[in-house]
Motif scaffolding. Structure first.
Motif, mmCIF file in Angstrom:
data_model
loop_
_atom_site.group_PDB
_atom_site.id
_atom_site.type_symbol
_atom_site.label_atom_id
_atom_site.label_comp_id
_atom_site.label_asym_id
_atom_site.label_seq_id
_atom_site.Cartn_x
_atom_site.Cartn_y
_atom_site.Cartn_z
ATOM 1 N N MET A 7 30.954 -74.802 -39.740
ATOM 2 C CA MET A 7 30.573 -75.059 -41.135
ATOM 3 C C MET A 7 29.544 -74.035 -41.614
ATOM 4 S SD MET A 7 32.309 -77.671 -42.190
ATOM 5 C CE MET A 7 31.466 -78.496 -43.497
ATOM 6 N N ARG A 8 28.652 -73.611 -40.749
ATOM 7 C CA ARG A 8 27.621 -72.630 -41.143
ATOM 8 C C ARG A 8 28.191 -71.218 -41.228
ATOM 9 N NH1 ARG A 8 22.273 -74.359 -37.679
ATOM 10 N NH2 ARG A 8 21.924 -76.322 -38.761
ATOM 11 N N ASN A 9 29.166 -70.895 -40.401
ATOM 12 C CA ASN A 9 29.661 -69.524 -40.340
ATOM 13 C C ASN A 9 30.840 -69.251 -41.254
ATOM 14 O OD1 ASN A 9 27.723 -68.661 -38.519
ATOM 15 N ND2 ASN A 9 28.903 -69.400 -36.773
ATOM 16 N N VAL A 23 29.424 -78.138 -36.711
ATOM 17 C CA VAL A 23 28.279 -77.547 -37.406
ATOM 18 C C VAL A 23 28.330 -76.029 -37.318
ATOM 19 C CG1 VAL A 23 25.754 -77.315 -37.355
ATOM 20 C CG2 VAL A 23 26.815 -79.570 -37.181
ATOM 21 N N TYR A 24 28.682 -75.501 -36.176
ATOM 22 C CA TYR A 24 28.770 -74.056 -35.983
ATOM 23 C C TYR A 24 29.782 -73.445 -36.944
ATOM 24 C CZ TYR A 24 29.685 -69.589 -33.713
ATOM 25 O OH TYR A 24 29.851 -68.248 -33.456
#
Length: 73
Positions: free
Chosen positions: A70-72, A67-68
């Motif tokens: 994918m967001r950045n 998730v980290y």
């Protein structure tokens, strides 16, 4: 010639080194499978709980990393 005191010190040193060597081995006496009681239901339950927690934490960390990233990016 060695005195009795020297012999005692040498014997004590050998005992200490043997004990430290046994404790320092990977999977030493604390994690030895032969020392635990396989018929103890509490022991089995504790092992199962520990394994489930380890798996859950591992999955949570992997999910967080995905998730980290994918967001950045």
């Amino acid at each position: 010639m060695r005195s009795d005191k020297d012999t005692e010190h040498k014997e004590e040193s050998i005992r200490i080194l043997a004990r430290v060597a046994g404790e320092a081995e990977p999977g030493g006496a604390a994690l030895d499978h032969e020392t635990r009681d396989a018929s103890d239901p509490i022991e089995k339950l504790g092992i199962r709980i520990g394994r489930l927690l380890a798996m859950a934490i591992t999955i949570a960390v992997i999910a967080w990393v995905v998730v980290y990233f994918m967001r950045n990016f």
